[in-house]
Scaffold this active site. Structure first.
Site, mmCIF file in Angstrom:
data_model
loop_
_atom_site.group_PDB
_atom_site.id
_atom_site.type_symbol
_atom_site.label_atom_id
_atom_site.label_comp_id
_atom_site.label_asym_id
_atom_site.label_seq_id
_atom_site.Cartn_x
_atom_site.Cartn_y
_atom_site.Cartn_z
ATOM 1 N N ARG A 153 -2.101 -6.237 21.813
ATOM 2 C CA ARG A 153 -1.376 -7.242 21.183
ATOM 3 C C ARG A 153 -0.341 -7.706 21.855
ATOM 4 O O ARG A 153 0.058 -8.696 22.046
ATOM 5 C CB ARG A 153 -0.736 -7.368 20.007
ATOM 6 N N ALA A 178 2.414 -7.933 2.156
ATOM 7 C CA ALA A 178 2.178 -8.108 3.412
ATOM 8 C C ALA A 178 0.935 -7.077 3.365
ATOM 9 O O ALA A 178 -0.408 -7.393 4.248
ATOM 10 C CB ALA A 178 3.436 -7.532 4.653
ATOM 11 N N SER A 179 0.899 -6.205 3.062
ATOM 12 C CA SER A 179 -0.619 -5.089 2.390
ATOM 13 C C SER A 179 -2.035 -5.739 2.628
ATOM 14 O O SER A 179 -2.328 -5.663 2.677
ATOM 15 C CB SER A 179 -0.178 -3.702 1.996
ATOM 16 N N GLU A 221 -10.763 -3.083 17.474
ATOM 17 C CA GLU A 221 -9.877 -3.770 17.683
ATOM 18 C C GLU A 221 -9.267 -3.711 18.971
ATOM 19 O O GLU A 221 -9.939 -2.572 19.923
ATOM 20 C CB GLU A 221 -9.288 -3.991 16.560
ATOM 21 N N ARG A 279 3.216 -1.475 17.884
ATOM 22 C CA ARG A 279 2.074 -0.772 17.009
ATOM 23 C C ARG A 279 0.645 -0.866 17.079
ATOM 24 O O ARG A 279 -0.223 -1.821 17.693
ATOM 25 C CB ARG A 279 2.451 -1.406 15.806
ATOM 26 N N LEU A 305 0.821 -0.879 0.160
ATOM 27 C CA LEU A 305 0.198 0.152 -0.239
ATOM 28 C C LEU A 305 1.125 1.356 -0.131
ATOM 29 O O LEU A 305 0.206 2.113 -0.647
ATOM 30 C CB LEU A 305 -1.141 -0.261 1.077
ATOM 31 N N ALA A 306 2.250 1.728 0.460
ATOM 32 C CA ALA A 306 2.778 2.633 0.830
ATOM 33 C C ALA A 306 3.306 2.924 -0.688
ATOM 34 O O ALA A 306 3.323 4.284 -0.924
ATOM 35 C CB ALA A 306 3.902 2.665 1.972
ATOM 36 N N HIS A 340 1.334 -11.406 16.519
ATOM 37 C CA HIS A 340 0.690 -11.393 16.628
ATOM 38 C C HIS A 340 0.299 -12.484 17.222
ATOM 39 O O HIS A 340 -0.051 -13.303 17.815
ATOM 40 C CB HIS A 340 -0.409 -11.336 15.327
ATOM 41 N N TRP A 342 -2.242 -8.702 2.525
ATOM 42 C CA TRP A 342 -2.786 -9.837 3.507
ATOM 43 C C TRP A 342 -3.219 -9.619 4.714
ATOM 44 O O TRP A 342 -3.935 -9.971 5.718
ATOM 45 C CB TRP A 342 -1.503 -10.609 4.315
ATOM 46 N N HIS A 359 4.789 -11.152 13.543
ATOM 47 C CA HIS A 359 3.970 -9.810 12.141
ATOM 48 C C HIS A 359 4.166 -8.450 11.720
ATOM 49 O O HIS A 359 3.872 -8.003 11.020
ATOM 50 C CB HIS A 359 1.935 -9.981 13.066
ATOM 51 N N GLN A 386 -6.066 -8.242 7.235
ATOM 52 C CA GLN A 386 -7.408 -8.771 7.248
ATOM 53 C C GLN A 386 -8.126 -7.505 7.870
ATOM 54 O O GLN A 386 -9.135 -7.000 7.295
ATOM 55 C CB GLN A 386 -7.296 -10.178 8.633
ATOM 56 N N GLY A 387 -8.217 -7.084 8.794
ATOM 57 C CA GLY A 387 -9.022 -6.331 9.925
ATOM 58 C C GLY A 387 -9.568 -5.016 9.050
ATOM 59 O O GLY A 387 -10.624 -4.834 9.789
ATOM 60 N N GLY A 388 -8.149 -4.131 8.682
ATOM 61 C CA GLY A 388 -8.493 -2.880 8.103
ATOM 62 C C GLY A 388 -7.891 -1.268 8.596
ATOM 63 O O GLY A 388 -7.024 -1.406 8.737
#
Length: 525
Positions: free
Chosen positions: A282, A40-41, A114, A378, A13-14, A236, A43, A343, A45-47
């Protein structure tokens, strides 16, 4: 030699969002080790976390980020990212990303919650947000006339002026291996951007794709950039535990929607570790699972969301539901076996708020960076947000800057190397490095473990350097060379931190020091 205004290494995404922001005015090369979709972007899931709902606020999101970051988040960077979160999401919406809608909400979109978040602020596309974003942007990249995509190309190293006789020139581009032809290209860039992601493959168990080998961090270090906070590797808590489920993540949103963690006998254990139970950050959840597994000799624990209806689970978690069903796990009727796995790399290349590194002409964005946003841990779903916000900042900086003056660049020199006589050295060193990191530099650390890891890593580094010096480069050799540099940086950083903070937990230094300090390593010039 190929020349571009901007060379972007990495296609998550970056990298993709930056390329699209620049391409209307500049010629852009986007270099990716595999295909545009492999990152990795994709993959995730959450948002994406953002202040969208009227009941939420910038201050609340900042406070949650600070809390998760264990006092180490940079206040300016954190506020900068959060204040720009709404515009970042709107940019993705304008690009056509199909976020899940909910007409009953003030925003018109479904927002989930989350761990570590005080509000529902995670905008998502079902449980495959990263894939939806990547697919949308990839289609636009492929049709843009000013973007040249080099798939199946891996950067060998950056071309830096002070190493070729131009000490004031900064970064001038990169040497790039065409994996299919085994030919090394010289790619010139007036601006060069590292968007290479993290280093999860330095560990045996990870939720990351195979491409996450710390390439950008290692290249930037060799080029003369500082790196920061590399000891903070986020594990994770819930990676699917199944022999056929390599690196499959069970999204944090499952716990956000009421999933609970249980022992094999059904006992819920998180309330005994933290009052926030399954919604704790986390690092706390991962350590709790690690503690229970080691205490009881367990291979895994279980995440139970079977109290929700099958319709709810298929609507909110279609990817997870389908993958588990393929493996014979009906999550509407039985709990999901899970283990922690490496993760996210919270540290990385030190940058300013415009994405600049210590080397002129070189920028970095995304998981490969240390911007100050993530601190010692994070906050869930802040990573994709960071990518979009900083891609906008870097684009503005590049568009306002003239870039490097063209300088003659030497071609890649293979005159003193030969073809490798055997590949077993690479595969053996790869396995030894990752096993040492998993055993000695994992969720819970001790000084003795770290010193053992450092000893092994330095022996491996010498072997790998000798191999690199004598044989032609290959994809596996380049990745191994970068992994061993990244592993060394993680261990050196961990040894410097004489406390337990966030993701770095040491049995020898279990207390928190009164003042939070960053760990910054400086390369020898």
């Amino acid at each position: 030699m190929e020349s571009f205004d901007v060379v972007i290494i990495g296609s998550g995404l970056a990298g993709q969002s930056l390329a699209l922001r620049l391409a209307d005015r500049l010629r852009v090369a986007l270099i990716t080790k595999r295909t545009l979709e492999d990152s990795a972007s994709a993959w995730a899931q959450g948002g994406i976390a953002a202040v969208l709902d009227p009941s939420d606020s910038v201050d609340a999101h900042v406070a949650d980020t600070f809390d998760a970051g264990a006092g180490l988040c940079d206040p300016h960077a954190t506020r900068f990212v959060v204040e720009n979160s709404g515009r970042a999401i709107q940019w993705l919406i304008d690009r056509g990303v199909p976020f899940t809608r909910d007409p009953s909400t003030a925003t018109g979109y479904h927002l989930t919650r989350e761990g570590g978040h005080s509000h529902r602020r995670i905008i998502h596309a079902a449980d495959a947000t990263g894939a939806a974003v990547q697919q949308t942007l990839t289609e636009q990249l492929q049709s843009h006339p000013n973007i040249t995509v080099l798939e199946r190309h891996i950067a060998v190293d950056l071309i830096v002026g002070d190493k070729i006789g131009y000490p004031e020139a900064g970064c001038l581009g990169a040497y790039v291996l065409d994996i299919d032809s085994d030919h090394v290209l010289t790619v010139r860039g007036r601006h060069t951007v590292l968007a290479t992601g993290g280093a999860g493959k330095v560990y045996v168990y990870t939720t990351n794709p195979d491409t996450a080998t710390g390439d950008g961090i290692a290249m930037a270090w060799r080029a003369g950039c500082r790196v920061g906070n590399m000891e903070f590797i986020q594990f994770h808590p819930t990676c699917l535990y199944h022999p056929q489920a390599k690196s499959f993540l069970i999204s944090e949103a499952v716990r956000g929607e009421g999933g609970v963690l249980r022992l094999p006998d059904g006992t819920r254990f998180m309330p005994a570790h933290d009052p926030r139970a399954e919604l704790a950050p986390r690092d706390i959840v991962a350590r709790a699972i690690d503690f229970e597994m080691k205490k009881r000799g367990l291979d895994c624990v279980f995440l139970d969301i079977s109290h929700k209806s099958a319709d709810f689970l298929q609507t909110h978690f279609p990817t997870i539901h389908a993958r588990c069903m393929e493996l014979g796990i009906d999550i509407a009727k039985q709990p999901i076996p899970v283990v922690p796995a490496a993760h996210y790399t919270c540290g990385g290349i030190v940058t300013d708020l415009d994405g600049r590194t210590d080397v002129p002409g070189l920028y970095a964005v995304g998981e490969s960076t240390c911007t100050g946003l993530h601190g010692a841990n994070r906050l869930a779903s802040n990573s994709l947000l960071e990518c979009v916000v900083f891609s906008e900042a870097i684009a503005a900086t590049i568009l306002a800057a003239p870039g490097q003056t063209p300088i003659p660049l030497p071609a890649w020199d293979e005159s003193r190397v030969t073809d490798a006589d055997e590949e077993i050295v690479i595969s053996h060193n790869w396995e030894e490095l990752r096993r040492a990191m998993w055993d000695y530099v994992g969720i819970v650390r001790t000084t003795k473990r770290l010193q053992r890891a450092q000893h092994r890593i330095r022996l491996l580094a010498r072997e790998i350097h000798e191999y690199y010096s004598n044989f032609r480069v290959s994809n596996d050799l380049i990745e191994l060379r970068n992994l061993v540099v990244t592993a060394d940086l993680i261990v050196r950083s961990a040894l410097q931190r004489k406390e337990s903070r966030g993701l770095h937990f040491s049995r020898d230094f279990p207390d928190l020091l009164p003042k939070a300090r960053n760990t910054v390593l400086r390369p020898r010039r």
